[in-house]
Design an enzyme around this catalytic site. Structure first.
Site, PDB file in Angstrom:
ATOM      1  N   HIS A   1      -6.298  -6.974  -0.441  1.00  6.33           N
ATOM      2  CA  HIS A   1      -6.411  -6.130  -0.586  1.00  6.33           C
ATOM      3  C   HIS A   1      -5.614  -5.429  -1.994  1.00  6.33           C
ATOM      4  O   HIS A   1      -4.911  -5.623  -2.067  1.00  6.33           O
ATOM      5  CB  HIS A   1      -5.742  -4.996   0.608  1.00  6.33           C
ATOM      6  CG  HIS A   1      -6.555  -5.357   1.860  1.00  6.33           C
ATOM      7  ND1 HIS A   1      -6.058  -6.463   2.614  1.00  6.33           N
ATOM      8  CD2 HIS A   1      -7.548  -5.279   2.147  1.00  6.33           C
ATOM      9  CE1 HIS A   1      -7.198  -6.688   3.732  1.00  6.33           C
ATOM     10  NE2 HIS A   1      -8.082  -5.386   3.645  1.00  6.33           N
TER      11      HIS A   1
ATOM     12  N   HIS B   1       0.705  -0.949   0.330  1.00  5.40           N
ATOM     13  CA  HIS B   1       0.273   0.085   0.288  1.00  5.40           C
ATOM     14  C   HIS B   1       1.312   0.868   0.045  1.00  5.40           C
ATOM     15  O   HIS B   1       0.309   2.994  -0.226  1.00  5.40           O
ATOM     16  CB  HIS B   1      -1.254  -0.132   1.239  1.00  5.40           C
ATOM     17  CG  HIS B   1      -1.983  -0.972   1.500  1.00  5.40           C
ATOM     18  ND1 HIS B   1      -2.918  -1.063   0.214  1.00  5.40           N
ATOM     19  CD2 HIS B   1      -2.377  -2.403   2.363  1.00  5.40           C
ATOM     20  CE1 HIS B   1      -3.494  -2.641   0.357  1.00  5.40           C
ATOM     21  NE2 HIS B   1      -2.994  -2.887   1.398  1.00  5.40           N
TER      22      HIS B   1
HETATM   23  N1  Q9C Z   1      -9.791  -2.973  10.203  1.00  2.64           N
HETATM   24  C1  Q9C Z   1      -2.174  -5.328   4.064  1.00  2.64           C
HETATM   25  O1  Q9C Z   1      -2.992  -6.281   4.152  1.00  2.64           O
HETATM   26  N2  Q9C Z   1      -7.450  -1.381   7.344  1.00  2.64           N
HETATM   27  N3  Q9C Z   1      -3.374  -4.067   4.569  1.00  2.64           N
HETATM   28  C2  Q9C Z   1      -9.018  -2.001   6.869  1.00  2.64           C
HETATM   29  C3  Q9C Z   1      -9.650  -3.345   8.594  1.00  2.64           C
HETATM   30  C4  Q9C Z   1      -6.179  -1.196   6.507  1.00  2.64           C
HETATM   31  C5  Q9C Z   1      -4.128  -4.056   4.967  1.00  2.64           C
HETATM   32  C6  Q9C Z   1      -9.892  -1.763   7.536  1.00  2.64           C
HETATM   33  C7  Q9C Z   1      -6.094  -2.980   5.672  1.00  2.64           C
HETATM   34  C8  Q9C Z   1      -4.622  -2.758   4.959  1.00  2.64           C
HETATM   35  C9  Q9C Z   1      -1.094  -5.122   4.240  1.00  2.64           C
HETATM   36 ZN    ZN Z   2      -4.261  -7.370   2.917  1.00  2.00          ZN
END
Ligand code: Q9C
Ligand code: ZN
Length: 339
Positions: A193, A155
């Site tokens: 994601h 990200h």
């Molecule tokens: N509580 C990776 O998998 N928050 N990042 C989303 C969920 C951010 C995920 C809401 C999620 C990032 C590397």
């Molecule tokens: Zn992820």
């Protein structure tokens, strides 16, 4: 399979993240790396490649911010982790702002990516782990290596953090592979994601093919990127491929998408593969919505190994800590079967 990891990657331990109007316990915990590492009998420490390979991807002012942010936070009299609260969504530009509050917003796109006293050290060694694994996979006859990256990277962009990511390990690996003589580097992102940072870094670059299979951003984080019509900037149209899939996707549909991704990579003429691997596609992942089972992971990695490309596997997400070690080990195992 050679696995790279450095203990300093486990020092970064933010307390909480902002989610749906509430402070919740941070999902990207050090125990993730520990429970994966326990499934491998031998682990190699990464070599220190220094700052140069990081600066081939990231802006110097951003890297300096990451390194200094927590010290500046403490100097400003603050307790806890650095988190921004003002984000420049229009006319973002490299202002020489000095207040840590301003910089914490300038260099971030969410409030899920706090900076602690140890964040720089962990992110730095996570990137070094990616570099060492890449060097290993690039050696004639080696073929595949695993970088147990943590914190994750996909990200993070050239000059921003987000989604638990600070330095983009996959992009740093891709540039490193180019430096080792590979001219057609593909990045396959299998985290639940969308890898918006990696996509952004290579969006206008026709020499790196970015392919991502992920939860449809109409429904899931990071919302603003990863839609099927994002196919590369002018001069690089077709060098980005997004395959968003609906909630509830199981192995049968996932495998069809993967087959399409792999054929696209082969047709593009890739000579090296960077694999951003997230185990958050798992059916019981607490923050994701696919239904991949543990026994499915080696099926996927076996499919990928049939490409026959030198491949560096880099860890991204995966938040069901009790199942994470087994899931990752199963995926890596399937890769080795093809050797
Ligand atoms: N509580 C990776 O998998 N928050 N990042 C989303 C969920 C951010 C995920 C809401 C999620 C990032 C590397
Ligand atoms: Zn992820």
């Amino acid at each position: 399979m050679i696995v790279f990891f450095d203990f300093r990657q486990a020092l970064h331990a933010p307390v909480r993240e902002l989610h749906n109007g509430e402070w919740v316990a941070y999902n990207e915990v050090p125990e993730r790396a520990a429970c994966i590492s326990r499934h491998f009998s031998s682990i190699a420490g990464p070599e220190d490649h220094g700052m140069a390979p990081l600066l081939r991807v990231h802006d110097r002012d951003y890297v300096e911010f990451l390194r200094a942010a927590h010290g500046e936070w403490v100097a400003a009299g603050r307790a806890g982790d650095v988190i921004g609260y003002t984000f420049p969504v229009v006319q973002r530009r490299p202002l020489s702002l000095t207040r840590i509050d301003a910089k914490a917003g300038l260099y971030a796109f969410d409030a899920a990516t706090p900076i602690t006293a140890d964040t720089w050290s962990s992110a730095y060694w996570s990137a070094q782990t990616a570099l060492s694994a890449t060097g290993c996979a690039a050696k004639p006859g080696m073929g595949v290596a695993f970088g147990l990256c943590r914190p994750p990277g996909h990200h993070a962009g050239r000059n921003y953090m987000g989604g638990y990511c600070y330095l983009n390990n996959a992009a740093i690996a891709a540039r490193h592979a180019q430096g080792l003589g590979f001219s057609r580097v593909a990045v396959l992102d299998m985290d639940y994601h969308h890898g918006n940072g990696t996509q952004d870094i290579f969006y206008d670059d026709p020499d790196v093919f970015f392919v991502s299979i992920h939860g449809d951003p109409q429904k899931d984080y990071p919302f603003f990127w990863g839609h099927a019509d994002e196919q590369g900037g002018s001069g690089a149209v077709g060098s980005t491929l997004n395959i968003p899939l609906p909630h509830g996707t199981q192995i049968d549909k996932y495998r069809v998408a993967l087959d399409f991704a792999l054929r696209s990579i082969a047709n593009w003429g890739a000579d090296f593969l960077v694999l951003s691997f997230g185990a958050d596609t798992f059916e019981d992942d607490p923050i994701s919505n696919f239904r991949i089972r543990r026994e499915d992971f080696p099926v996927l990695s076996s499919d990928i190994s049939k490409l026959g490309l030198p491949t560096v596997i880099l860890m991204e997400g995966g938040y069901h800590v009790a199942a994470l070690g087994e899931n990752v080990a199963a995926f890596i195992q399937g890769f080795s079967n093809g050797e």
